[in-house]
Design an enzyme around this catalytic site. Structure first.
Site, PDB file in Angstrom:
ATOM      1  N   ARG A 159      18.276  28.809 -19.569  1.00  0.00           N
ATOM      2  CA  ARG A 159      17.058  28.700 -20.370  1.00  0.00           C
ATOM      3  C   ARG A 159      16.212  27.555 -19.822  1.00  0.00           C
ATOM      4  NH1 ARG A 159      17.374  27.260 -26.654  1.00  0.00           N
ATOM      5  NH2 ARG A 159      17.833  25.196 -25.861  1.00  0.00           N
ATOM      6  N   GLU A 175      12.749  33.801 -31.117  1.00  0.00           N
ATOM      7  CA  GLU A 175      13.134  32.832 -32.142  1.00  0.00           C
ATOM      8  C   GLU A 175      11.957  32.420 -33.017  1.00  0.00           C
ATOM      9  OE1 GLU A 175      14.795  29.363 -30.220  1.00  0.00           O
ATOM     10  OE2 GLU A 175      13.419  29.503 -28.549  1.00  0.00           O
ATOM     11  N   ASN A 204      18.920  30.274 -34.831  1.00  0.00           N
ATOM     12  CA  ASN A 204      18.738  28.960 -35.470  1.00  0.00           C
ATOM     13  C   ASN A 204      17.262  28.758 -35.797  1.00  0.00           C
ATOM     14  OD1 ASN A 204      21.378  28.750 -34.673  1.00  0.00           O
ATOM     15  ND2 ASN A 204      20.958  27.398 -32.948  1.00  0.00           N
ATOM     16  N   ASP A 205      16.437  28.949 -34.784  1.00  0.00           N
ATOM     17  CA  ASP A 205      15.010  28.767 -35.025  1.00  0.00           C
ATOM     18  C   ASP A 205      14.420  29.943 -35.792  1.00  0.00           C
ATOM     19  OD1 ASP A 205      14.201  26.228 -34.087  1.00  0.00           O
ATOM     20  OD2 ASP A 205      14.694  26.888 -32.063  1.00  0.00           O
ATOM     21  N   ARG A 242      15.448  23.153 -39.953  1.00  0.00           N
ATOM     22  CA  ARG A 242      16.869  23.318 -39.658  1.00  0.00           C
ATOM     23  C   ARG A 242      17.710  22.079 -39.869  1.00  0.00           C
ATOM     24  NH1 ARG A 242      16.736  25.123 -33.287  1.00  0.00           N
ATOM     25  NH2 ARG A 242      18.861  24.319 -33.152  1.00  0.00           N
ATOM     26  N   HIS A 250      28.639  12.552 -33.742  1.00  0.00           N
ATOM     27  CA  HIS A 250      29.771  12.545 -32.817  1.00  0.00           C
ATOM     28  C   HIS A 250      31.114  12.796 -33.511  1.00  0.00           C
ATOM     29  CE1 HIS A 250      27.583  10.344 -29.372  1.00  0.00           C
ATOM     30  NE2 HIS A 250      27.629  11.637 -29.183  1.00  0.00           N
ATOM     31  N   CYS A 269      21.981  34.230 -29.271  1.00  0.00           N
ATOM     32  CA  CYS A 269      22.616  32.989 -28.834  1.00  0.00           C
ATOM     33  C   CYS A 269      22.488  31.874 -29.862  1.00  0.00           C
ATOM     34  CB  CYS A 269      22.076  32.543 -27.479  1.00  0.00           C
ATOM     35  SG  CYS A 269      20.307  32.203 -27.502  1.00  0.00           S
ATOM     36  N   ARG A 276      21.572  25.381 -22.050  1.00  0.00           N
ATOM     37  CA  ARG A 276      20.469  24.531 -22.559  1.00  0.00           C
ATOM     38  C   ARG A 276      20.200  23.464 -21.508  1.00  0.00           C
ATOM     39  NH1 ARG A 276      23.315  25.434 -27.893  1.00  0.00           N
ATOM     40  NH2 ARG A 276      21.731  26.191 -29.331  1.00  0.00           N
TER      41      ARG A 276
END
Ligand code: PEP
Ligand code: MG
Length: 827
Positions: free
Chosen positions: A595, A689, A712-713, A723, A452, A760, A559
């Site tokens: 998605r 991905e 990312n993946d 990751r 956070h 993305c 997401r």
């Protein structure tokens, strides 16, 4: 595994019962429905029952559950007419309870007779839960099963999750028990049991709630493994990690957020590498943030007085948290301000409070009791399996410190002077209290980019590097530092040339940002006229308007996990329609790519029990999970179709690995169309991905309307680097030449069928990497909303052919840093 057939006069009832039973049986158990007769009429049909039995048949046989009267007759006739072999048993159990108990037992590997007996005893669960005496069930107590001598392994297991060992966690326990060659039994301390861990009926009759402790015992060759696995499952809240936790492990540290043992101070010129948490460059002096609040040694004035003091301190902390929430929202970070709403909830957290009150009643002062309660809770959260929950431990520290400060009359977040704040781990409270006019940067020993505090730092525009290790804490106050929030590095004692170079880079970046903001709402038109769509990634309900405000041309990735997380039931179709409609409306006609659910064993989903996996990133994630639970995907697709009838929506499936998965998803979409009767235009694309999808791009492009690359993946899988693992950070940093080569392959495959390709993943929001992606043929980039303006500006500064030439060169770069340098030369 034993198969199960549900026979009912009503097709709808049979479907519903099967859906319920599947929650227990997962997709491993064959559960078939045989409900109603032709044309949806009420009745039972022998042929349907026979077909269902044959579909469910396995070497272990089939248990048939029925509702009323003629259902039994139909089932008996169906068994007589069966053509194939196999053992069939008709169950005397009540339909719903029996089907659920039978599915759980079957999943645990029970025999047909055991499954039948489990189903037959299922009524006891309800009696026990209601505390009602039944003919042969005592209230609230499981019929204890004989203890099998001295066990080979045992452990005490606290129930940490909010709703206790209810049916879904119990199903996970049963599945776990089935995996080991051991007789695993559970008893509630001071209560019912022991019962077999393979029995839903038994587990339910324990009536184990949050805060209870179970005694697990096991005998057999794998007794120790079974108990250890159970402990692990329980420590993660039985897959419901979002719930609050209870602990009574003693802990005696004197400070909240105690730093680790200080390391030797790094020499001038040393460069520390951490995690880039908030972009930007800062040159300034170390300002150590004093985060400890002394507990003091006040004696208790009696339980009543101490309870009153704690109450007053919580009230004052509540006001302070609300003030911070307003202040952060006032700085334009409305979504981030909601972090403080979570703090308000923590302030009232039962587990925390009960523990503190128990301390007070035990004779200690309010500050000592609260301090111990907060420390224990934070320590326990840090020990959880789930990374996101571990990160939330800093929030517990934060709330703990606030209340303690109110009790002791000290300041929870002392002011720091101008410079780079160095701390062990910043809490949201600390971050919100920082004055961006004075604080040039943030460097912390602990923390990750998704904590956070890191999210707030980004929202406040303060450069930050986190996870630098304890060495950063050894740097003396007042030491000059050069912090690079893009590279994730901190240089100790930079020389004059390094400092002035960094200041110049910071100045140029500031200027670039100013210009970018001015043009944020204009299209990203490259110097040769090529227009790239620059979209935003959203992960929450209220973020659409802000994305538009920041210049996004649309949303390239919604997401939808946020709809499902931290709740016990899956959201209804209507609720999903409502949320999607609100987001689409905020976008004012701009495109929105939704998605479908992308969770898996790495992100527990309370509403969908998932068995623990050894390698969750290589497990049942994304579309794999949705296809295993088609009812989840079906609801989502119907909701998406309903919104698509009114707004420009597209749907996108995550984690596609082979074409047949996409075919199955498209079949479900077709079924959803038939069910809703909605024929609206709805493009269906996929995230690329997984490396297999990149290799199959041409084949997949023949089926999908568009691609969006999840770098990312894709990076994690292509580079074999998890990751979230800081130790392999350099392999994850983009743009990796190998990933760029996969992008080239994907674009080539897509172009055979003239399908557009977007990106993305995080790479899209990195201006240098964005140029390389566009150079490779990507025409849509989607990123965190605050990055939109700068990426647009970077695109405007080059021609497509320059970007293409740079990309070609980057493909041969020795590593990601060299590839980035090629693109940076264009900026
Ligand atoms: C990705 O993998 O790049 C992606 C955008 O998906 P997520 O980060 O949600 O896994
Ligand atoms: Mg992904």
């Amino acid at each position: 595994m034993v198969g199960i057939v549900v026979v009912s006069h009503s097709a709808e009832l049979a479907r519903g019962v099967v859906a319920l039973a599947r929650q227990m049986g997962g997709d491993e158990v064959a559960i078939e429905e045989a409900g109603g007769i032709e044309d949806g009429e009420i009745g039972t049909d022998v042929e349907r029952v026979r077909g269902a039995i044959e579909r469910a048949m396995s070497d272990d046989g089939v248990l048939v559950l029925m509702d009323l009267g003629s259902a039994l007759m139909s089932a008996e006739m169906a068994v007589e007419l069966m053509e194939g072999g196999g053992r069939v048993v008709l169950s005397e159990a009540p339909l719903v309870e029996g089907a659920v108990a039978a599915a759980a037992a079957a999943r645990g590997g029970a025999s047909l007779d055991e499954v039948r007996s489990e189903a037959a005893r299922s009524f006891e669960m309800k009696l026990a839960q209601l505390g009602v005496s039944g003919s042969d069930a005592a209230p609230g107590s499981a019929a204890p099963e004989a203890e099998a001598g001295e066990p080979d392994a045992r452990a005490e297991i606290p129930i940490l999750n909010e709703i206790g060992l209810h049916a879904r966690p119990a199903a996970l326990v049963i599945a776990l028990a089935g995996r080991f060659d051991a007789d695993l039994r559970l008893a509630k301390q001071g209560g019912a049991g022991p019962v077999s861990a393979r029995s839903l009926t038994g587990l339910m009759t324990l009536v184990a709630r949050k805060g209870d402790r179970l005694l697990a015992t096991a005998t057999g060759p794998q007794a120790a493994e079974a108990v250890a696995a159970l402990e692990e499952l329980a420590s993660g809240g039985f897959g419901e990690g979002a719930a609050a936790v209870v602990a009574d492990a003693p802990a005696e540290p004197q400070l909240l957020s105690e730093p680790g043992a200080p390391a030797a101070p790094p020499d001038a010129g040393a460069e520390l590498t951490g995690i880039a948490a908030s972009a930007g460059i800062a040159v300034g002096l170390v300002r150590r943030l004093e985060q400890t609040v002394e507990v003091g040694d006040r004696e208790s004035d009696g339980a009543e007085a101490e309870r009153g003091r704690l109450e007053a301190a919580r009230a004052s902390a509540r006001e302070a948290i609300e003030r911070d929430r307003e202040a952060v929202a006032g700085r334009g970070a409305k979504a981030e301000a909601e972090i403080f709403s979570a703090h308000l909830a923590l302030l009232d957290d039962d587990a925390l409070l009960e523990r503190a009150l128990a301390g007070i009643d035990g004779g200690v002062s309010a500050e000592a009791a609260w301090h111990a309660a907060a420390l224990e809770t934070a320590a326990q959260w840090r020990g959880l399996d789930d990374k996101l929950l571990r990160e939330r431990a800093a929030d517990v520290d934060d709330v703990g410190r606030r209340v303690l400060a109110a009790l002791t009359g000290s300041d929870a977040a002392p002011a720091v002077g101008e410079g780079i704040v160095v701390a062990d781990e910043l809490t949201p409270r600390d971050t919100a209290a920082l004055d961006p006019e004075l604080v040039q940067g943030i460097a912390t020993a602990r923390g990750t980019a998704t904590a956070h505090a890191a999210i707030l730092a980004r929202a406040l525009g303060i450069p930050a590097v986190v996870g630098l290790g304890s060495r950063v804490l050894a740097i003396p106050d007042g030491t000059p530092l050069l912090l690079d929030g893009d590279a994730g590095t901190v240089l100790v004692g930079p020389d004059d040339a390094q400092s002035s170079d960094a200041r110049e880079r910071a100045r140029a970046a500031g200027e670039r940002q100013r210009i970018a903001q001015k043009h944020a709402h204009e299209p990203a038109e490259m110097r040769d006229g090529t227009v790239i769509e620059v979209f935003a990634n959203l992960g929450g309900a209220g973020e659409g308007a802000r994305a538009v405000e920041l210049g996004a041309d649309g949303v390239g990735l919604l997401r939808t996990e946020f709809l499902f997380l931290e709740r016990a039931e899956i959201p209804s179709e209507d609720e999903q329609v409502q949320t999607l409609t609100a987001i689409a409306s905020d976008l004012g006609g701009r495109p929105l790519i939704v998605r479908t659910l992308d969770v898996g064993a790495d992100k527990p989903l309370a509403a969908v029990p998932m068995a623990p996996e050894a390698n969750p990133f290589l497990g049942r994630r994304g579309l794999r999970l949705s296809l295993a639970r088609p009812e989840l995907l079906a609801v989502q697709l119907r909701a998406v179709l309903r919104v698509a009838a009114e707004h420009p929506l597209k749907v996108m499936f995550p984690m596609v690995s082979v074409a047949s998965e996409l075919d199955a998803a498209l079949e479900l979409l077709k079924a959803a169309r038939a069910e809703t009767g909605i024929s609206a235009e709805l493009e269906a694309g996929i995230m690329v991905e997984v490396p297999s999808a990149a290799l199959l791009a041409e084949q997949l492009a023949g089926r999908a309307d568009f691609f969006s690359i999840g770098t990312n993946d894709l990076t994690q899988y292509a580079m074999a680097a998890e990751r979230g693992n800081e130790l392999v950070g350099s392999l994850l940093a983009g743009p990796q030449p190998a990933v760029l080569r996969l992008v080239r392959l994907i674009v080539a495959g897509a172009s055979v069928h003239e399908r557009p390709v977007g990106v993305c993943g995080e790479l899209a929001g990195d201006p240098a990497a964005a140029l390389l992606l566009v150079g490779l043929g990507v025409r849509e980039l989607s990123m965190a909303p605050p990055l939109v303006a700068e990426v647009k500006q970077a695109l405007r500064s080059v021609t497509l052919s320059d970007a293409a030439a740079a990309a070609e060169q980057a493909l041969d770069a020795p590593d990601a840093a060299a590839a980035r340098a090629v693109a940076n030369a264009l900026l």
